[in-house]
Design a protein around this motif. Structure first.
Motif, PDB file in Angstrom:
ATOM      1  N   ARG A 303       0.820  -1.213   0.000  1.00 34.72           N
ATOM      2  CA  ARG A 303       0.000   0.000   0.000  1.00 34.72           C
ATOM      3  C   ARG A 303       0.853   1.261   0.000  1.00 34.72           C
ATOM      4  O   ARG A 303       0.614   2.194  -0.770  1.00 34.72           O
ATOM      5  CB  ARG A 303      -0.913   0.000   1.226  1.00 34.72           C
ATOM      6  N   ASP A 304       1.842   1.318   0.875  1.00 41.28           N
ATOM      7  CA  ASP A 304       2.631   2.540   1.039  1.00 41.28           C
ATOM      8  C   ASP A 304       3.341   2.921  -0.250  1.00 41.28           C
ATOM      9  O   ASP A 304       3.389   4.100  -0.624  1.00 41.28           O
ATOM     10  CB  ASP A 304       3.646   2.373   2.166  1.00 41.28           C
ATOM     11  N   ARG A 305       3.897   1.923  -0.921  1.00 38.53           N
ATOM     12  CA  ARG A 305       4.621   2.199  -2.162  1.00 38.53           C
ATOM     13  C   ARG A 305       3.658   2.657  -3.252  1.00 38.53           C
ATOM     14  O   ARG A 305       3.969   3.573  -4.027  1.00 38.53           O
ATOM     15  CB  ARG A 305       5.378   0.937  -2.603  1.00 38.53           C
ATOM     16  N   LEU A 306       2.480   2.046  -3.339  1.00 39.80           N
ATOM     17  CA  LEU A 306       1.504   2.447  -4.347  1.00 39.80           C
ATOM     18  C   LEU A 306       1.079   3.899  -4.128  1.00 39.80           C
ATOM     19  O   LEU A 306       0.994   4.684  -5.086  1.00 39.80           O
ATOM     20  CB  LEU A 306       0.286   1.533  -4.306  1.00 39.80           C
ATOM     21  N   VAL A 307       0.815   4.265  -2.894  1.00 40.44           N
ATOM     22  CA  VAL A 307       0.410   5.643  -2.587  1.00 40.44           C
ATOM     23  C   VAL A 307       1.496   6.623  -3.001  1.00 40.44           C
ATOM     24  O   VAL A 307       1.214   7.679  -3.592  1.00 40.44           O
ATOM     25  CB  VAL A 307       0.089   5.782  -1.091  1.00 40.44           C
ATOM     26  N   GLU A 308       2.737   6.286  -2.718  1.00 45.28           N
ATOM     27  CA  GLU A 308       3.854   7.166  -3.086  1.00 45.28           C
ATOM     28  C   GLU A 308       3.947   7.340  -4.593  1.00 45.28           C
ATOM     29  O   GLU A 308       4.151   8.464  -5.091  1.00 45.28           O
ATOM     30  CB  GLU A 308       5.160   6.578  -2.536  1.00 45.28           C
ATOM     31  N   LEU A 309       3.762   6.271  -5.341  1.00 41.66           N
ATOM     32  CA  LEU A 309       3.901   6.332  -6.790  1.00 41.66           C
ATOM     33  C   LEU A 309       2.760   7.095  -7.457  1.00 41.66           C
ATOM     34  O   LEU A 309       2.942   7.680  -8.531  1.00 41.66           O
ATOM     35  CB  LEU A 309       3.983   4.915  -7.367  1.00 41.66           C
ATOM     36  N   LEU A 310       1.585   7.094  -6.841  1.00 42.44           N
ATOM     37  CA  LEU A 310       0.421   7.746  -7.448  1.00 42.44           C
ATOM     38  C   LEU A 310       0.118   9.127  -6.850  1.00 42.44           C
ATOM     39  O   LEU A 310      -0.886   9.744  -7.209  1.00 42.44           O
ATOM     40  CB  LEU A 310      -0.815   6.855  -7.310  1.00 42.44           C
ATOM     41  N   LYS A 311       0.966   9.616  -5.971  1.00 41.19           N
ATOM     42  CA  LYS A 311       0.628  10.834  -5.215  1.00 41.19           C
ATOM     43  C   LYS A 311       0.447  12.067  -6.088  1.00 41.19           C
ATOM     44  O   LYS A 311      -0.310  12.987  -5.719  1.00 41.19           O
ATOM     45  CB  LYS A 311       1.679  11.098  -4.134  1.00 41.19           C
ATOM     46  N   ASP A 312       1.093  12.127  -7.245  1.00 41.01           N
ATOM     47  CA  ASP A 312       0.983  13.319  -8.092  1.00 41.01           C
ATOM     48  C   ASP A 312       0.070  13.119  -9.301  1.00 41.01           C
ATOM     49  O   ASP A 312      -0.079  14.020 -10.125  1.00 41.01           O
ATOM     50  CB  ASP A 312       2.373  13.750  -8.568  1.00 41.01           C
ATOM     51  N   VAL A 313      -0.513  11.925  -9.423  1.00 40.72           N
ATOM     52  CA  VAL A 313      -1.411  11.639 -10.543  1.00 40.72           C
ATOM     53  C   VAL A 313      -2.800  12.207 -10.230  1.00 40.72           C
ATOM     54  O   VAL A 313      -3.265  12.143  -9.095  1.00 40.72           O
ATOM     55  CB  VAL A 313      -1.492  10.117 -10.798  1.00 40.72           C
ATOM     56  N   LYS A 314      -3.466  12.759 -11.242  1.00 39.56           N
ATOM     57  CA  LYS A 314      -4.782  13.362 -11.034  1.00 39.56           C
ATOM     58  C   LYS A 314      -5.925  12.367 -11.243  1.00 39.56           C
ATOM     59  O   LYS A 314      -6.922  12.392 -10.535  1.00 39.56           O
ATOM     60  CB  LYS A 314      -4.967  14.544 -11.989  1.00 39.56           C
ATOM     61  N   TYR A 315      -5.778  11.489 -12.249  1.00 41.20           N
ATOM     62  CA  TYR A 315      -6.865  10.564 -12.608  1.00 41.20           C
ATOM     63  C   TYR A 315      -6.277   9.171 -12.858  1.00 41.20           C
ATOM     64  O   TYR A 315      -5.289   9.028 -13.577  1.00 41.20           O
ATOM     65  CB  TYR A 315      -7.602  11.057 -13.853  1.00 41.20           C
ATOM     66  N   VAL A 316      -6.907   8.160 -12.258  1.00 39.57           N
ATOM     67  CA  VAL A 316      -6.420   6.776 -12.352  1.00 39.57           C
ATOM     68  C   VAL A 316      -7.537   5.872 -12.857  1.00 39.57           C
ATOM     69  O   VAL A 316      -8.683   5.961 -12.401  1.00 39.57           O
ATOM     70  CB  VAL A 316      -5.931   6.276 -10.972  1.00 39.57           C
ATOM     71  N   ALA A 317      -7.181   4.999 -13.781  1.00 36.14           N
ATOM     72  CA  ALA A 317      -8.077   3.915 -14.195  1.00 36.14           C
ATOM     73  C   ALA A 317      -7.497   2.610 -13.669  1.00 36.14           C
ATOM     74  O   ALA A 317      -6.391   2.223 -14.052  1.00 36.14           O
ATOM     75  CB  ALA A 317      -8.198   3.871 -15.714  1.00 36.14           C
ATOM     76  N   ALA A 318      -8.212   1.960 -12.760  1.00 34.47           N
ATOM     77  CA  ALA A 318      -7.791   0.657 -12.236  1.00 34.47           C
ATOM     78  C   ALA A 318      -8.409  -0.415 -13.114  1.00 34.47           C
ATOM     79  O   ALA A 318      -9.635  -0.527 -13.207  1.00 34.47           O
ATOM     80  CB  ALA A 318      -8.228   0.491 -10.789  1.00 34.47           C
ATOM     81  N   MET A 319      -7.565  -1.218 -13.754  1.00 33.64           N
ATOM     82  CA  MET A 319      -7.998  -2.149 -14.790  1.00 33.64           C
ATOM     83  C   MET A 319      -8.044  -3.572 -14.242  1.00 33.64           C
ATOM     84  O   MET A 319      -7.036  -4.086 -13.741  1.00 33.64           O
ATOM     85  CB  MET A 319      -7.025  -2.097 -15.969  1.00 33.64           C
ATOM     86  N   ASP A 320      -9.206  -4.197 -14.347  1.00 35.39           N
ATOM     87  CA  ASP A 320      -9.388  -5.557 -13.839  1.00 35.39           C
ATOM     88  C   ASP A 320      -9.771  -6.516 -14.944  1.00 35.39           C
ATOM     89  O   ASP A 320     -10.652  -6.223 -15.763  1.00 35.39           O
ATOM     90  CB  ASP A 320     -10.473  -5.584 -12.768  1.00 35.39           C
ATOM     91  N   ARG A 321      -9.125  -7.699 -14.929  1.00 37.64           N
ATOM     92  CA  ARG A 321      -9.483  -8.775 -15.860  1.00 37.64           C
ATOM     93  C   ARG A 321     -10.176  -9.894 -15.092  1.00 37.64           C
ATOM     94  O   ARG A 321     -10.050 -11.078 -15.410  1.00 37.64           O
ATOM     95  CB  ARG A 321      -8.221  -9.272 -16.567  1.00 37.64           C
ATOM     96  N   SER A 322     -10.892  -9.500 -14.049  1.00 33.64           N
ATOM     97  CA  SER A 322     -11.594 -10.469 -13.208  1.00 33.64           C
ATOM     98  C   SER A 322     -12.772  -9.777 -12.549  1.00 33.64           C
ATOM     99  O   SER A 322     -12.610  -8.736 -11.908  1.00 33.64           O
ATOM    100  CB  SER A 322     -10.643 -11.028 -12.141  1.00 33.64           C
ATOM    101  N   GLU A 323     -13.946 -10.347 -12.708  1.00 37.35           N
ATOM    102  CA  GLU A 323     -15.174  -9.765 -12.156  1.00 37.35           C
ATOM    103  C   GLU A 323     -15.404 -10.280 -10.735  1.00 37.35           C
ATOM    104  O   GLU A 323     -15.244 -11.474 -10.461  1.00 37.35           O
ATOM    105  CB  GLU A 323     -16.354 -10.134 -13.063  1.00 37.35           C
ATOM    106  N   THR A 324     -15.764  -9.386  -9.828  1.00 37.63           N
ATOM    107  CA  THR A 324     -16.074  -9.789  -8.455  1.00 37.63           C
ATOM    108  C   THR A 324     -17.580  -9.881  -8.211  1.00 37.63           C
ATOM    109  O   THR A 324     -18.002 -10.417  -7.189  1.00 37.63           O
ATOM    110  CB  THR A 324     -15.514  -8.778  -7.445  1.00 37.63           C
ATOM    111  N   PHE A 325     -18.370  -9.302  -9.107  1.00 40.43           N
ATOM    112  CA  PHE A 325     -19.827  -9.226  -8.966  1.00 40.43           C
ATOM    113  C   PHE A 325     -20.251  -8.462  -7.713  1.00 40.43           C
ATOM    114  O   PHE A 325     -21.346  -8.647  -7.194  1.00 40.43           O
ATOM    115  CB  PHE A 325     -20.461 -10.627  -9.008  1.00 40.43           C
TER     116      PHE A 325
END
Length: 393
Positions: A303-325
């Motif tokens: 989690r901590d590393r992901l937050v650091e890497l995305l801290k300056d990004v304005k818009y994110v698309a999280a892409m999933d190849r698996s449905e959770t329903f």
């Protein structure tokens, strides 16, 4: 010194396992992972490994045999896909709770039904909470490299957890790519010899594996598994650093591509990262500030590393190849959104479902995702937060 070869993803996986020279492989065939035990059984018959190959009647039996052999102190590997992994699920929990560092090569394929044999991530994502470390592979090279590192990660004294290494069915498993292999002796030295501190056939220190765990102790054992997964974060980085020293190839929890100054970013796993990179090159040439965060390690989730890497990004698309329903998004979206939630300043995040059952992922479709993010910024309207990509009307 590295050896240049042309191999499919399945043969690359089988080669990594051969160089590891495990004590036991127990396996049952299922498309598209069948070639891995097929190649490996030939290595056994040709005398290229010292492995005991155990053909079984089902994937449930395969993982049961793996648990037995690993519990007896033998380094053990197997491979499967889709419904085969689903049939193993009961045993996956037993393997992880018994702290058995089995290595499982997963060739990602859609779970039936409807019946489908093509790539998506419903199989491994269905097992994401079974207590296994999960490494994902963009291409054949990464599948090979991840498997070699898996042995060192799972067997570390502070971890002792099973590891599954995933790659996309057919897209990488059957596609032939240029790949750099390491010398057999170098891999053997890197992986080392597996010596279990405790095992079932050590008559000097008798133990039991898999006894009934009462309510007085069950939570403590789950906490120990949790701590082992936390310990794996440091071990994963240490093993990657050693692997880079041997091969020159660098790995971490995430790989970034043009992310440093990106306003719009994708978060995804496995082979679609290659298409995303091509798309990013095209859009960067047009002056658009787009980038990629590729997840290599999904469990444990950093989690901590992901937050650091995305801290300056304005818009994110999280892409999933698996449905959770869940009707609110897929596993990648949920993990990314949960990681970002506590932050005071965070990007707008949209969930995209893509590529289910092998649906093609193209430069045009990835470009449309970035264009959607830009439209949100332009209009100020988020609209539907949970979207299907390239859905036929």
């Amino acid at each position: 010194m590295s050896i240049r070869e042309k191999l499919s993803g399945n043969e690359a996986a089988a080669t990594a396992l051969r160089q590891m020279n495990p004590d036991v492989m127990a396996a049952f065939p299922i498309t598209p992972s069948t070639e891995i035990p097929q190649y490996f059984s030939k290595y056994v018959s040709d005398g290229r490994v010292d492995t005991e190959f155990v053909p079984v009647e089902s994937e449930h039996s395969a993982m049961s045999a793996c648990i037995g052999s690993q519990a007896a102190g033998a380094r053990t590997v197997t491979a499967t896909s889709a419904n085969g992994l689903a049939l193993m699920v009961e045993e996956l929990y037993i393997a992880s709770s018994s702290r058995l560092p089995i290595i499982l090569s997963v060739v990602n394929r859609a779970l039936s039904g409807p019946i489908n044999i093509n790539a998506d991530h419903s199989d491994s994502m269905g097992a994401r909470d079974a207590g296994w470390i999960q490494l994902y592979s963009e291409d054949n090279q990464e599948a090979y490299d991840n498997l070699i590192q898996a042995a060192r990660i799972g067997e570390h004294k502070d971890v002792q957890l099973p590891v599954m290494v995933c790659q996309d069915g057919f897209i990488t498993s059957h596609a032939i790519e240029n790949i750099q292999l390491e010398e057999d002796e170098d891999v053997k030295e890197f992986v080392g010899t597996y010596n279990a501190d405790e095992h079932l056939i050590n008559k000097e220190n008798a133990i039991a594996i898999g006894p009934y765990d009462t309510a007085d102790y069950y939570m403590e054992h789950k906490y120990q598994q949790n701590r082992a997964m936390e310990n794996a974060k440091k071990v994963i980085e240490e093993v990657a650093a050693e692997y880079k020293e041997m091969t020159g190839r660098e790995y971490g929890f995430f790989e970034t591509y043009e992310l440093e100054d990106a306003d719009y970013a994708l978060v995804l796993i496995n082979s679609a990262a290659g298409t995303a990179k091509e798309t990013i090159d095209k859009m960067r040439a047009e002056g658009k500030k787009v980038g990629l965060l590729k997840i290599r390690v999904f469990r444990p989730f950093n989690r901590d590393r992901l937050v650091e890497l995305l801290k300056d990004v304005k818009y994110v698309a999280a892409m999933d190849r698996s449905e959770t329903f869940s009707t609110s998004g897929g596993p990648v979206y949920h993990e990314t959104a949960a990681a970002l939630y506590p932050e005071t300043t965070k990007p707008e995040i949209i969930s995209y479902m893509y590529g289910l059952g092998g649906r093609d992922v193209t430069i045009e479709s990835i470009e449309s995702v970035f264009n959607d993010l830009m439209e949100i910024e332009e209009t100020g309207e988020v609209g539907e937060r949970y979207r299907y990509l390239s859905l036929r009307e």
